[in-house]
Design a protein around this motif. Structure first.
Motif, PDB file in Angstrom:
ATOM      1  N   LEU A 166       0.851  -1.184   0.000  1.00  0.00           N
ATOM      2  CA  LEU A 166       0.000   0.000   0.000  1.00  0.00           C
ATOM      3  C   LEU A 166       0.888   1.235   0.000  1.00  0.00           C
ATOM      4  N   VAL A 167       0.619   2.149  -0.909  1.00  0.00           N
ATOM      5  CA  VAL A 167       1.411   3.370  -1.020  1.00  0.00           C
ATOM      6  C   VAL A 167       0.484   4.528  -1.370  1.00  0.00           C
ATOM      7  N   GLN A 168       0.844   5.703  -0.927  1.00  0.00           N
ATOM      8  CA  GLN A 168       0.050   6.875  -1.269  1.00  0.00           C
ATOM      9  C   GLN A 168       0.356   7.343  -2.684  1.00  0.00           C
ATOM     10  N   ALA A 169      -0.602   8.000  -3.290  1.00  0.00           N
ATOM     11  CA  ALA A 169      -0.399   8.564  -4.629  1.00  0.00           C
ATOM     12  C   ALA A 169       0.826   9.475  -4.621  1.00  0.00           C
ATOM     13  N   GLY A 170       1.627   9.332  -5.666  1.00  0.00           N
ATOM     14  CA  GLY A 170       2.869  10.076  -5.752  1.00  0.00           C
ATOM     15  C   GLY A 170       4.066   9.336  -5.193  1.00  0.00           C
ATOM     16  N   GLY A 171       3.810   8.240  -4.506  1.00  0.00           N
ATOM     17  CA  GLY A 171       4.888   7.455  -3.913  1.00  0.00           C
ATOM     18  C   GLY A 171       5.521   6.493  -4.893  1.00  0.00           C
ATOM     19  N   SER A 172       6.435   5.675  -4.363  1.00  0.00           N
ATOM     20  CA  SER A 172       7.203   4.739  -5.191  1.00  0.00           C
ATOM     21  C   SER A 172       7.197   3.341  -4.582  1.00  0.00           C
ATOM     22  N   LEU A 173       7.358   2.374  -5.445  1.00  0.00           N
ATOM     23  CA  LEU A 173       7.548   0.979  -5.039  1.00  0.00           C
ATOM     24  C   LEU A 173       8.518   0.340  -6.025  1.00  0.00           C
ATOM     25  N   ARG A 174       9.237  -0.659  -5.544  1.00  0.00           N
ATOM     26  CA  ARG A 174      10.060  -1.470  -6.440  1.00  0.00           C
ATOM     27  C   ARG A 174       9.639  -2.922  -6.298  1.00  0.00           C
ATOM     28  N   LEU A 175       9.147  -3.460  -7.378  1.00  0.00           N
ATOM     29  CA  LEU A 175       8.773  -4.867  -7.407  1.00  0.00           C
ATOM     30  C   LEU A 175       9.973  -5.707  -7.850  1.00  0.00           C
ATOM     31  N   SER A 176      10.058  -6.891  -7.296  1.00  0.00           N
ATOM     32  CA  SER A 176      11.114  -7.827  -7.674  1.00  0.00           C
ATOM     33  C   SER A 176      10.486  -9.131  -8.123  1.00  0.00           C
ATOM     34  N   CYS A 177      11.165  -9.801  -9.018  1.00  0.00           N
ATOM     35  CA  CYS A 177      10.724 -11.111  -9.484  1.00  0.00           C
ATOM     36  C   CYS A 177      11.956 -12.000  -9.574  1.00  0.00           C
ATOM     37  N   VAL A 178      11.988 -13.010  -8.716  1.00  0.00           N
ATOM     38  CA  VAL A 178      13.112 -13.948  -8.712  1.00  0.00           C
ATOM     39  C   VAL A 178      12.746 -15.167  -9.533  1.00  0.00           C
ATOM     40  N   ALA A 179      13.607 -15.513 -10.471  1.00  0.00           N
ATOM     41  CA  ALA A 179      13.375 -16.656 -11.344  1.00  0.00           C
ATOM     42  C   ALA A 179      14.295 -17.802 -10.950  1.00  0.00           C
ATOM     43  N   SER A 180      13.773 -18.998 -11.005  1.00  0.00           N
ATOM     44  CA  SER A 180      14.589 -20.179 -10.755  1.00  0.00           C
ATOM     45  C   SER A 180      14.243 -21.240 -11.784  1.00  0.00           C
ATOM     46  N   TYR A 206      13.407  -6.416 -11.967  1.00  0.00           N
ATOM     47  CA  TYR A 206      12.835  -5.378 -11.121  1.00  0.00           C
ATOM     48  C   TYR A 206      11.885  -4.492 -11.925  1.00  0.00           C
ATOM     49  N   LEU A 207      10.926  -3.931 -11.229  1.00  0.00           N
ATOM     50  CA  LEU A 207      10.069  -2.903 -11.808  1.00  0.00           C
ATOM     51  C   LEU A 207      10.023  -1.752 -10.808  1.00  0.00           C
ATOM     52  N   GLN A 208      10.733  -0.694 -11.134  1.00  0.00           N
ATOM     53  CA  GLN A 208      10.724   0.497 -10.293  1.00  0.00           C
ATOM     54  C   GLN A 208       9.553   1.367 -10.715  1.00  0.00           C
ATOM     55  N   MET A 209       8.686   1.675  -9.780  1.00  0.00           N
ATOM     56  CA  MET A 209       7.486   2.448 -10.082  1.00  0.00           C
ATOM     57  C   MET A 209       7.504   3.741  -9.279  1.00  0.00           C
ATOM     58  N   ASN A 210       7.501   4.860  -9.967  1.00  0.00           N
ATOM     59  CA  ASN A 210       7.531   6.168  -9.335  1.00  0.00           C
ATOM     60  C   ASN A 210       6.262   6.950  -9.664  1.00  0.00           C
ATOM     61  N   ASN A 211       5.992   7.949  -8.845  1.00  0.00           N
ATOM     62  CA  ASN A 211       4.828   8.817  -9.069  1.00  0.00           C
ATOM     63  C   ASN A 211       3.564   7.976  -9.301  1.00  0.00           C
ATOM     64  N   LEU A 212       3.335   7.057  -8.392  1.00  0.00           N
ATOM     65  CA  LEU A 212       2.211   6.140  -8.550  1.00  0.00           C
ATOM     66  C   LEU A 212       0.885   6.877  -8.460  1.00  0.00           C
ATOM     67  N   LYS A 213      -0.078   6.356  -9.227  1.00  0.00           N
ATOM     68  CA  LYS A 213      -1.413   6.928  -9.270  1.00  0.00           C
ATOM     69  C   LYS A 213      -2.427   5.879  -8.836  1.00  0.00           C
ATOM     70  N   GLN A 214      -3.595   6.329  -8.427  1.00  0.00           N
ATOM     71  CA  GLN A 214      -4.621   5.393  -7.977  1.00  0.00           C
ATOM     72  C   GLN A 214      -4.950   4.372  -9.066  1.00  0.00           C
ATOM     73  N   THR A 244       1.705  -9.924  -7.213  1.00  0.00           N
ATOM     74  CA  THR A 244       1.849  -9.151  -5.977  1.00  0.00           C
ATOM     75  C   THR A 244       0.922  -7.941  -6.083  1.00  0.00           C
ATOM     76  N   GLN A 245       0.204  -7.683  -5.003  1.00  0.00           N
ATOM     77  CA  GLN A 245      -0.805  -6.621  -5.013  1.00  0.00           C
ATOM     78  C   GLN A 245      -0.150  -5.261  -4.787  1.00  0.00           C
ATOM     79  N   VAL A 246      -0.513  -4.310  -5.628  1.00  0.00           N
ATOM     80  CA  VAL A 246      -0.113  -2.918  -5.452  1.00  0.00           C
ATOM     81  C   VAL A 246      -1.388  -2.099  -5.287  1.00  0.00           C
ATOM     82  N   THR A 247      -1.470  -1.383  -4.187  1.00  0.00           N
ATOM     83  CA  THR A 247      -2.630  -0.546  -3.925  1.00  0.00           C
ATOM     84  C   THR A 247      -2.156   0.883  -3.692  1.00  0.00           C
ATOM     85  N   VAL A 248      -2.706   1.805  -4.471  1.00  0.00           N
ATOM     86  CA  VAL A 248      -2.318   3.202  -4.368  1.00  0.00           C
ATOM     87  C   VAL A 248      -3.512   3.984  -3.815  1.00  0.00           C
TER      88      VAL A 248
END
Length: 122
Positions: free
Chosen positions: A11-25, A80-88, A116-120
């Motif tokens: 959970l992140v506020q609008a305008g915030g950032s998250l970095r998603l990771s995906c590990v492969a095996s 990785y997926l770097q997400m900046n300036n997130l919006k609803q 993985t759930q992302v909630t803005v």
């Protein structure tokens, strides 16, 4: 068989950032094209980004507009997926996927993570 495990959502506020990771095996997992897709409630799965095996070629969905960056570290078998300036409207379940074909079409990706759930929030 390639296994994919995503993490980093939350959970992140609008305008915030998250970095998603995906590990492969699995065998030769670093040689796959890796993609990120998302699916919001009541909507179809949507292409977000993809990156080729070397990291030298990337592509993004039209909505990204410079806010998201995909990268990979083959030594760590991680994308990785770097997400900046997130919006609803970015609220969704985000999935990583692996493909042998360079494409933005979900149908050609053969391996998928559990998401993985992302909630803005506003």
């Amino acid at each position: 068989q390639v296994q994919l495990v995503e993490s980093g959502g939350g959970l992140v506020q609008a305008g915030g950032s998250l970095r998603l990771s995906c590990v492969a095996s699995g065998p030769t997992s670093s040689s796959y094209i890796m993609g990120w897709f998302r699916q919001a409630p009541g909507k179809e799965r949507e292409f977000v980004a993809r990156i080729n095996w070397s990291g030298g070629s990337t592509s993004y969905g039209d909505f990204v507009k410079g806010r998201l960056t995909v990268s990979r570290d083959n030594a760590k078998n991680t994308v990785y997926l770097q997400m900046n300036n997130l919006k609803q409207e970015d609220t969704a379940v985000y999935y990583c996927a692996a493909s042998r074909v360079l494409s933005i079409q979900a149908g050609v990706y053969v391996y998928w993570g559990q998401g993985t759930q992302v909630t803005v929030s506003s």
